[in-house]
Design an enzyme around this catalytic site. Structure first.
Site, PDB file in Angstrom:
ATOM      1  N   THR A  22     -20.035 -30.053  11.147  1.00 55.82           N
ATOM      2  CA  THR A  22     -19.508 -30.519  12.450  1.00 55.82           C
ATOM      3  C   THR A  22     -19.495 -32.048  12.484  1.00 55.82           C
ATOM      4  OG1 THR A  22     -21.734 -30.348  13.395  1.00 55.82           O
ATOM      5  CG2 THR A  22     -20.219 -28.485  13.780  1.00 55.82           C
ATOM      6  N   VAL A  98     -16.816 -22.841   3.800  1.00 59.44           N
ATOM      7  CA  VAL A  98     -15.681 -22.658   2.873  1.00 59.44           C
ATOM      8  C   VAL A  98     -14.888 -23.960   2.709  1.00 59.44           C
ATOM      9  CG1 VAL A  98     -15.467 -20.193   3.386  1.00 59.44           C
ATOM     10  CG2 VAL A  98     -14.227 -21.839   4.806  1.00 59.44           C
ATOM     11  N   ASP A  99     -15.478 -25.055   3.224  1.00 60.42           N
ATOM     12  CA  ASP A  99     -14.746 -26.340   3.231  1.00 60.42           C
ATOM     13  C   ASP A  99     -14.853 -27.094   1.903  1.00 60.42           C
ATOM     14  OD1 ASP A  99     -17.338 -27.329   5.543  1.00 60.42           O
ATOM     15  OD2 ASP A  99     -17.394 -27.520   3.355  1.00 60.42           O
ATOM     16  N   HIS A 114     -19.261 -17.267   1.136  1.00 60.96           N
ATOM     17  CA  HIS A 114     -18.108 -16.773   1.900  1.00 60.96           C
ATOM     18  C   HIS A 114     -16.796 -17.256   1.315  1.00 60.96           C
ATOM     19  CE1 HIS A 114     -20.822 -16.027   5.653  1.00 60.96           C
ATOM     20  NE2 HIS A 114     -21.000 -15.136   4.686  1.00 60.96           N
ATOM     21  N   CYS A 125      -2.472  -8.832  -6.758  1.00 64.43           N
ATOM     22  CA  CYS A 125      -2.848  -8.905  -8.197  1.00 64.43           C
ATOM     23  C   CYS A 125      -4.038  -9.830  -8.435  1.00 64.43           C
ATOM     24  CB  CYS A 125      -1.645  -9.390  -9.012  1.00 64.43           C
ATOM     25  SG  CYS A 125      -1.304 -11.163  -8.846  1.00 64.43           S
ATOM     26  N   CYS A 143       4.128 -11.981  -8.239  1.00 62.45           N
ATOM     27  CA  CYS A 143       4.204 -10.504  -8.370  1.00 62.45           C
ATOM     28  C   CYS A 143       4.720  -9.883  -7.084  1.00 62.45           C
ATOM     29  CB  CYS A 143       2.814  -9.937  -8.693  1.00 62.45           C
ATOM     30  SG  CYS A 143       1.746  -9.809  -7.234  1.00 62.45           S
ATOM     31  N   SER A 181     -27.086 -23.294  10.812  1.00 62.38           N
ATOM     32  CA  SER A 181     -26.553 -21.938  10.873  1.00 62.38           C
ATOM     33  C   SER A 181     -27.232 -21.177  12.012  1.00 62.38           C
ATOM     34  CB  SER A 181     -26.803 -21.184   9.555  1.00 62.38           C
ATOM     35  OG  SER A 181     -26.319 -19.836   9.683  1.00 62.38           O
ATOM     36  N   SER A 182     -26.426 -20.382  12.740  1.00 63.22           N
ATOM     37  CA  SER A 182     -27.001 -19.542  13.812  1.00 63.22           C
ATOM     38  C   SER A 182     -27.700 -18.332  13.199  1.00 63.22           C
ATOM     39  CB  SER A 182     -25.875 -19.077  14.743  1.00 63.22           C
ATOM     40  OG  SER A 182     -24.948 -18.283  14.000  1.00 63.22           O
TER      41      SER A 182
END
Ligand code: APR
EC number: 2.3.1.286
Length: 237
Positions: A22, A98-99, A114, A125, A143, A181-182
């Protein structure tokens, strides 16, 4: 106290959540006023169901998320964690984020529970592409399958390799530090519990209370992670 524990510990694992980013400008998910999930229902957007049945909204949501990780960057707190890894004070980072900011700040042993927004892959695929391809509007694989961000969506399993690595690091930890983290999402929230059960000291640095505060050896609320890490770094030098 945290600086002393960092010096004394032989295997320190840092476990980060959205609160770690944040201060880089990225909103987290559950902060009272600003959390992303206060505005949108995650299962409507960040889920396999959304990918398959609500694709337009899914695409719009993830185009914005991809753009935001391009627009923002790691802050001094990420850089301190990378420095402490080089000093041998931190052995691993397990992140729900995921940043890609831990990698960008120079941390090497980073386990992305994550997944990551840095790449997309074909839902049919599995072929992987840099997320720039998706951001530029290409959503179809060669594909003819659908390209989607390489993040774990609600309803999907966590990447097996990451979980296995996180278990190994947690099993070795004698100091386990949760940052931002919560601790509301499983199975990620299993790791602090396992560390504690293995006899590690558990530290939780989080603006708001979590359901795991009572089992922690040290809890720091109402303080920004960046400031806390800066203070610890000053004590270490
Ligand atoms: N300093 C300290 N704590 C902070 C800061 C900060 N600068 N900013 C936010 N926080 C705290 C908030 O009070 C909140 O409790 O970080 C916590 C972030 O919690 P969440 O928003 O729930 O994020 P996280 O725990 O990472 O969510 C886990 O949920 O939606 C899924 O996949 C997503 O990985 C995510 C998972």
């Amino acid at each position: 106290m945290l600086a002393q524990w960092l010096r004394e510990s032989t295997h320190t694992v840092v476990f980060t959540g959205a609160g770690m980013s944040t201060e880089s400008g990225l909103p987290d998910f559950r902060s009272a006023r600003t959390g992303l999930w206060n505005k949108v229902d995650p299962t409507r957007l960040a889920s396999i169901d959304a990918l398959e049945r609500n694709r337009e909204e899914f695409l719009t949501f993830y185009q914005k998320r991809l753009q935001s990780v391009q627009d923002y960057k790691p802050h001094a707190g990420h850089e301190l964690l990378a420095k402490w890894e080089k000093m041998g004070l931190v052995q691993a980072i397990i992140t729900q984020n995921v940043d890609g900011f831990h990698h960008q700040a120079g941390s090497e042993n980073v386990i992305e529970l994550h997944g990551t927004l840095r790449t997309v892959h074909c839902h049919k695929c599995g072929r992987s592409y840099p997320s720039r391809v998706f951001a530029e509007g290409n959503h179809t694989c060669e594909c003819s399958g659908f390209l989607r961000p390489s993040v774990v969506l609600f309803g999907e399993m966590l990447p097996y390799g990451a979980v296995e690595q996180a278990e190994v690091e947690t099993g070795k930890a004698d100091l386990f530090i949760v940052l931002g983290s919560s601790l509301t999402v499983s199975p990620a929230n299993f790791f602090p519990v396992e560390a504690k059960e293995n006899g590690a000291k558990l530290v939780i640095v989080n603006m708001e209370e979590t359901d795991y505060d009572d089992m922690a050896d040290l809890v720091i609320h109402d303080r920004k992670i960046g400031e806390v890490l800066q203070e610890v770094d000053e004590e270490l030098n």
